[in-house]
Design an enzyme around this catalytic site. Structure first.
Site, mmCIF file in Angstrom:
data_model
loop_
_atom_site.group_PDB
_atom_site.id
_atom_site.type_symbol
_atom_site.label_atom_id
_atom_site.label_comp_id
_atom_site.label_asym_id
_atom_site.label_seq_id
_atom_site.Cartn_x
_atom_site.Cartn_y
_atom_site.Cartn_z
ATOM 1 N N GLN A 56 2.313 1.536 -3.941
ATOM 2 C CA GLN A 56 2.726 2.775 -4.625
ATOM 3 C C GLN A 56 4.008 3.356 -4.031
ATOM 4 O O GLN A 56 4.857 3.856 -4.781
ATOM 5 C CB GLN A 56 1.617 3.810 -4.716
ATOM 6 N N ASP A 101 5.906 -12.032 2.602
ATOM 7 C CA ASP A 101 4.595 -11.770 3.206
ATOM 8 C C ASP A 101 4.783 -11.700 4.722
ATOM 9 O O ASP A 101 5.243 -12.670 5.335
ATOM 10 C CB ASP A 101 3.622 -12.903 2.830
ATOM 11 N N ASP A 150 -1.555 9.897 8.920
ATOM 12 C CA ASP A 150 -2.328 10.986 9.538
ATOM 13 C C ASP A 150 -3.629 10.467 10.154
ATOM 14 O O ASP A 150 -4.224 11.120 10.999
ATOM 15 C CB ASP A 150 -2.641 12.062 8.493
ATOM 16 N N TYR A 196 -8.553 1.141 10.410
ATOM 17 C CA TYR A 196 -7.233 1.297 9.758
ATOM 18 C C TYR A 196 -6.311 2.151 10.635
ATOM 19 O O TYR A 196 -5.176 1.753 10.943
ATOM 20 C CB TYR A 196 -7.413 1.924 8.369
ATOM 21 N N LYS A 228 -2.815 1.119 12.605
ATOM 22 C CA LYS A 228 -1.539 1.807 12.357
ATOM 23 C C LYS A 228 -0.967 2.357 13.668
ATOM 24 O O LYS A 228 0.244 2.314 13.896
ATOM 25 C CB LYS A 228 -1.723 2.928 11.328
HETATM 26 P P1 NDP Z 1 -0.209 0.351 -0.945
HETATM 27 O O1 NDP Z 1 -1.495 -0.250 -0.497
HETATM 28 O O2 NDP Z 1 -0.106 0.904 -2.310
HETATM 29 O O3 NDP Z 1 0.951 -0.709 -0.767
HETATM 30 C C1 NDP Z 1 1.046 -1.528 0.369
HETATM 31 C C2 NDP Z 1 1.669 -2.822 -0.068
HETATM 32 O O4 NDP Z 1 1.800 -3.656 1.090
HETATM 33 C C3 NDP Z 1 0.815 -3.583 -1.099
HETATM 34 O O5 NDP Z 1 1.623 -3.954 -2.190
HETATM 35 C C4 NDP Z 1 0.336 -4.808 -0.306
HETATM 36 O O6 NDP Z 1 0.224 -5.962 -1.112
HETATM 37 C C5 NDP Z 1 1.452 -4.972 0.684
HETATM 38 N N1 NDP Z 1 1.043 -5.780 1.830
HETATM 39 C C6 NDP Z 1 -0.149 -5.817 2.471
HETATM 40 N N2 NDP Z 1 -0.131 -6.743 3.438
HETATM 41 C C7 NDP Z 1 1.094 -7.301 3.401
HETATM 42 C C8 NDP Z 1 1.723 -8.331 4.132
HETATM 43 N N3 NDP Z 1 1.088 -8.991 5.108
HETATM 44 N N4 NDP Z 1 3.000 -8.652 3.833
HETATM 45 C C9 NDP Z 1 3.660 -8.014 2.844
HETATM 46 N N5 NDP Z 1 3.118 -7.045 2.107
HETATM 47 C C10 NDP Z 1 1.849 -6.683 2.385
HETATM 48 O O7 NDP Z 1 0.164 1.447 0.156
HETATM 49 P P2 NDP Z 1 1.063 2.755 -0.019
HETATM 50 O O8 NDP Z 1 2.293 2.440 -0.788
HETATM 51 O O9 NDP Z 1 0.184 3.835 -0.481
HETATM 52 O O10 NDP Z 1 1.408 3.043 1.508
HETATM 53 C C11 NDP Z 1 2.727 2.883 2.037
HETATM 54 C C12 NDP Z 1 2.702 3.216 3.522
HETATM 55 O O11 NDP Z 1 2.271 4.556 3.720
HETATM 56 C C13 NDP Z 1 1.770 2.351 4.366
HETATM 57 O O12 NDP Z 1 2.368 2.124 5.617
HETATM 58 C C14 NDP Z 1 0.547 3.228 4.581
HETATM 59 O O13 NDP Z 1 -0.145 2.905 5.761
HETATM 60 C C15 NDP Z 1 1.197 4.602 4.657
HETATM 61 N N6 NDP Z 1 0.316 5.685 4.284
HETATM 62 C C16 NDP Z 1 -0.319 5.680 3.053
HETATM 63 C C17 NDP Z 1 -1.156 6.720 2.688
HETATM 64 C C18 NDP Z 1 -1.843 6.743 1.373
HETATM 65 O O14 NDP Z 1 -2.526 7.750 1.060
HETATM 66 N N7 NDP Z 1 -1.734 5.708 0.543
HETATM 67 C C19 NDP Z 1 -1.377 7.869 3.599
HETATM 68 C C20 NDP Z 1 -0.674 7.759 4.849
HETATM 69 C C21 NDP Z 1 0.154 6.718 5.165
HETATM 70 P P3 NDP Z 1 -1.229 -6.394 -1.659
HETATM 71 O O15 NDP Z 1 -1.700 -5.255 -2.501
HETATM 72 O O16 NDP Z 1 -0.918 -7.646 -2.405
HETATM 73 O O17 NDP Z 1 -2.084 -6.595 -0.455
#
Ligand code: NDP
Length: 284
Positions: free
Chosen positions: A12, A40, A102, A125, A129
């Protein structure tokens, strides 16, 4: 042109960055956004080849394993992505803008969390992080670690989309009222990240929406903003069991980045209506 590589392009945040990147004010950035299929972080040769080919000056790491509950049952996968992936990227020595959470805090603090507060994650998780943050700090000074929270957007899975779906289907809406945090629009965050690319700010900052809510208050705000007349029942965390525990309080104080870089994200009451409009437009 500054060459910027964005990982996690299918998530997202990654998709919210893609929405913004063509705006004229970011015309000085040459941004490559790669989904997991193209990059990846568990595939070292692929990462090495991609970095050699594109030669980015800045990397925005939006890739992560984000399933908080599933992480309890798949500790290795979460660790590989969140610690291993972050550490791998840091090793290339480019400016690294990395997202953290957070959930590195245990929620026991009475007030808002500042950057120097001790981390004490409640679940796997959050632990992975926190380890990812440490792996970056150990390897490279030229980094920005941005802790954000409660992301919502028109893309992917998030609380706003879930609440809209439940409300539209007349499902029971029972939402916890004893966890407080800062809902953050991924669209606002994406804009801030692109603005931070060409700065030289360093270190760890909180960067979240600047208005607090409980999940229940947020759910009520969502159905009201969508114009849906439905009751949202307030329940306690003890009545809604999840595999991983959540911090009761994870409000992030984002004052430091506002003071350092002039970046302050709007509160959720300001940003939510536009996101709901976008969600509704996409589902038409
Ligand atoms: P999403 O889960 O929507 O997106 C994360 C993306 O990373 C997915 O497309 C996933 O692909 C990809 N991914 C996972 N593992 C790998 C890998 N080994 N190599 C490459 N890509 C990978 O997360 P958000 O966009 O919501 O989050 C963005 C950041 O913000 C993250 O660091 C998260 O920890 C942080 N965050 C998010 C919050 C939230 O409410 N969502 C709150 C606080 C922090 P696939 O789906 O194919 O696994």
């Amino acid at each position: 042109m500054t060459r910027v590589l964005v990982t996690g392009g299918g998530g997202q945040l990654g998709r919210s960055i893609a929405d913004r990147v063509d705006e004229a004010r970011f015309a000085h950035l040459d941004v490559h956004i790669l989904t997991r299929a193209a990059l990846d972080l568990s595939n070292l040769p692929q990462v090495q080849m991609t970095l050699a080919e594109f030669d980015p000056e800045v990397i925005i790491n939006a890739a992560a394993y984000t399933n908080v509950d599933q992480a309890e049952d798949e500790p290795g996968r979460a660790l590989n992505a969140n610690e291993g992936g972050a550490g791998l990227l840091a090793g290339f020595g480019r400016r690294l803008i990395h997202l953290s959470t957070d959930f590195v805090f245990d929620g026991a603090k009475g007030g808002w969390y500042v950057e120097d507060d001790a981390t004490a994650p409640l679940g796997h998780y959050g632990r992975t992080k926190a380890l990812g943050e440490a792996a970056i700090r150990a390897q490279i000074d030229n980094h920005l670690i941005l802790r954000t929270s409660w992301l919502y957007s028109a893309h992917g899975h998030n609380f706003v989309k879930t609440m809209l779906r439940l409300a539209t289907n007349n499902a029971d809406m029972r939402v916890v009222a004893d966890q407080v945090g800062c809902p953050t629009s991924a669209h606002d965050l994406a804009d801030a990240l692109l603005r931070l690319v060409d700065t030289d700010h360093l270190g760890t900052f909180h960067l979240a929406g600047t208005e607090e809510a409980t999940w229940h208050e947020f759910a009520v705000g969502i159905v009201e903003a969508a114009g849906i007349d439905v009751e949202v029942e307030a329940i306690a965390t003890t009545e809604y069991s999840t595999r991983a525990p959540r911090p009761a309080n994870s409000r992030l104080d984002s004052t430091a980045i506002a003071d350092a870089a002039g970046i302050r994200l709007p509160g959720w009451r300001t940003s939510l209506p536009a996101v709901i409009e976008q969600i509704q437009a996409l589902s038409d």
